[in-house]
Write an enzyme that holds these catalytic residues in place. Structure first.
Site, PDB file in Angstrom:
ATOM      1  N   CYS A 242      -2.209  56.074  39.317  1.00  0.00           N
ATOM      2  CA  CYS A 242      -2.517  54.641  39.172  1.00  0.00           C
ATOM      3  C   CYS A 242      -3.559  54.140  40.173  1.00  0.00           C
ATOM      4  O   CYS A 242      -4.112  53.061  39.988  1.00  0.00           O
ATOM      5  CB  CYS A 242      -1.244  53.806  39.309  1.00  0.00           C
ATOM      6  SG  CYS A 242       0.023  54.228  38.103  1.00  0.00           S
TER       7      CYS A 242
ATOM      8  N   HIS B 266      -1.970  47.610  32.203  1.00  0.00           N
ATOM      9  CA  HIS B 266      -2.166  48.583  33.283  1.00  0.00           C
ATOM     10  C   HIS B 266      -2.758  49.868  32.720  1.00  0.00           C
ATOM     11  O   HIS B 266      -2.040  50.828  32.437  1.00  0.00           O
ATOM     12  CB  HIS B 266      -0.814  48.843  33.953  1.00  0.00           C
ATOM     13  CG  HIS B 266      -0.829  49.896  35.019  1.00  0.00           C
ATOM     14  ND1 HIS B 266      -1.972  50.283  35.710  1.00  0.00           N
ATOM     15  CD2 HIS B 266       0.186  50.657  35.537  1.00  0.00           C
ATOM     16  CE1 HIS B 266      -1.661  51.215  36.581  1.00  0.00           C
ATOM     17  NE2 HIS B 266      -0.367  51.464  36.492  1.00  0.00           N
TER      18      HIS B 266
ATOM     19  N   CYS C 252       1.423  50.839  43.689  1.00  0.00           N
ATOM     20  CA  CYS C 252       2.246  52.034  43.841  1.00  0.00           C
ATOM     21  C   CYS C 252       1.638  53.138  42.990  1.00  0.00           C
ATOM     22  O   CYS C 252       0.854  52.878  42.080  1.00  0.00           O
ATOM     23  CB  CYS C 252       3.688  51.758  43.428  1.00  0.00           C
ATOM     24  SG  CYS C 252       3.887  51.181  41.722  1.00  0.00           S
TER      25      CYS C 252
ATOM     26  N   GLY D 188       2.410  57.201  41.203  1.00  0.00           N
ATOM     27  CA  GLY D 188       3.383  58.201  40.811  1.00  0.00           C
ATOM     28  C   GLY D 188       3.555  59.319  41.822  1.00  0.00           C
ATOM     29  O   GLY D 188       2.639  59.616  42.590  1.00  0.00           O
TER      30      GLY D 188
END
Length: 396
Positions: free
Chosen positions: A91, A349, A381, A383
């Site tokens: 991300c 997102h 945040c 993964g």
């Protein structure tokens, strides 16, 4: 050390996946058209002076494989002189590319780099087509290394005591802020118009076609309410609190920025938009990956020589309401400056694109608020237990 400046930055609208406006738009095409639009804003600039194209992507396979960064360079710039590379920090991939580009320019390794990201969650499923976890790692008690993000959101909700009601209220407010921003055209200056040519079978069973231009984020819902959100069932745990309504939307989108050395900016007589003051990534337990910004934000601020109170605007990626609320509480962030135009729960997102997209949004909002010389942050945040944060100074 040289100084690096961001001189241009644009994003596409964000489409819903897998059945939204970009469902038939290849990610490399979406990225290339975004870069073409960026270059159109610098009509006299010699493209051969670009040293690299760095593309963030979270699921680099299939239509996003084959070193898509190089293909996007060829397709977007239409010359063979500029190389390209694909970067994956899930991300945070989009903002990672901005960090890499800035560092290379500061080190004297380049004078001009296009950095950003693209993701098609319509084409590539979450986790890719062939995830192959290491059984030995899972057997050793580290199965959370491979957890789906929804499970980590549930873990954060439980550990940081974030209630279902709080999550639904956060999600509702995200949509309300996004709808208000759209009604005021607060995103239009940053969005690249993307033309879609679509073939389909009409009601008579005959081949037909239509064309339309996408200029508006598809995600915000005027019809949502606290009552509607409260009726949704948990999707990741039987007795959980994380629902489709208080999670970020699967999305398609692209965003790219041009970053130049101070010498080149002066030579071309350009006015820079912003500069990346510092970028940092940090690690946390994969089980509670959503809490990543709690470590990344202070780290980036410390390296930048700034305090949290110096931040005037913050774009916090809303992967899930549970983790967004936990991050805001743990850091003691001022809600009035966080995601002022809504976040990923409403706006979407597109994974590897998001960090670049949020940077473009941040600069545009700071411009509208005349925050010259002020600082803003983009954080998310990531993964497998990471957080990332970029601290920017807005210049124009």
């Amino acid at each position: 050390m040289k100084t690096a400046y961001i001189v241009k930055g644009y994003r596409t609208a964000v489409g819903k996946a897998p059945r939204g406006v970009f469902r038939f738009k290849r990610p490399d095409e979406l990225a290339a058209e975004t870069i073409q639009y960026l270059m159109d804003q610098l009509p006299d600039f010699d493209k051969k002076r670009i040293d690299d194209v760095i593309v963030g992507n979270a699921m680099p396979e299939a239509e996003q494989g084959l070193n898509m960064g190089r293909l996007i360079s060829l397709m977007g710039l239409k010359i063979e002189d500029v190389p390209g590379v694909t970067v994956n920090r899930y991300c945070a991939s989009g903002i990672e590319t901005i960090g890499i580009a800035t560092a290379k320019i500061q080190a004297g390794m380049a004078d001009c780099i296009i950095a950003g990201g693209v993701e098609s969650m319509s084409f590539i499923p979450m986790g890719g087509y062939k995830p192959v976890p290491d059984y030995a790692i899972a057997k050793a008690g580290h199965e959370d290394y491979y957890w789906g993000m929804g499970l980590t959101a549930e873990a954060v909700a439980k550990e940081f005591k974030v209630s279902r009601d709080d999550q639904d209220e956060f999600a509702y407010n995200s949509h309300q802020k996004a709808i208000k921003a759209q009604s005021q055209d607060r995103f239009q200056d940053q969005i690249v118009p993307i033309k879609i040519d679509e073939n389909y079978i009409d009601e008579n069973g005959k081949k037909a076609s239509k064309s339309y231009t996408v200029t508006k984020d598809e995600g915000p819902r005027k019809d949502t309410s606290l009552e509607v959100l409260a009726k949704l069932k948990p999707v990741f745990a039987a007795n959980g609190s994380v629902t489709a309504g208080n999670s970020s939307q699967m999305s398609d989108g692209a965003a790219f920025l041009m970053i130049m050395s101070e010498d080149l900016v002066k030579e071309l007589n350009l006015t820079p938009i912003a500069r990346l003051v510092n970028y940092a990534a940090a690690g946390v337990e994969p089980r509670i990956m959503g809490i990543g910004p709690v470590k990344a934000v202070p780290k980036a601020l410390k390296q930048a020589g700034l305090k949290q109170e110096d931040l005037e605007l913050i774009e916090l990626n809303e992967a899930f309401a549970s983790q967004s609320i936990a991050v805001i509480r743990e850091l003691g962030l001022n809600n009035d400056i966080v995601n002022v135009n809504g976040g990923a729960i409403a706006l979407g997102h597109p994974l590897g694109c998001t960090g670049a997209k949020l940077s473009v949004q941040l600069f545009d909002e700071m411009r509208k608020r005349n925050m010259i010389g002020k600082y803003g942050a983009v954080t998310m945040c990531v993964g497998t237990g990471q957080g990332a944060c970029g601290i920017f100074e807005f210049l124009n």
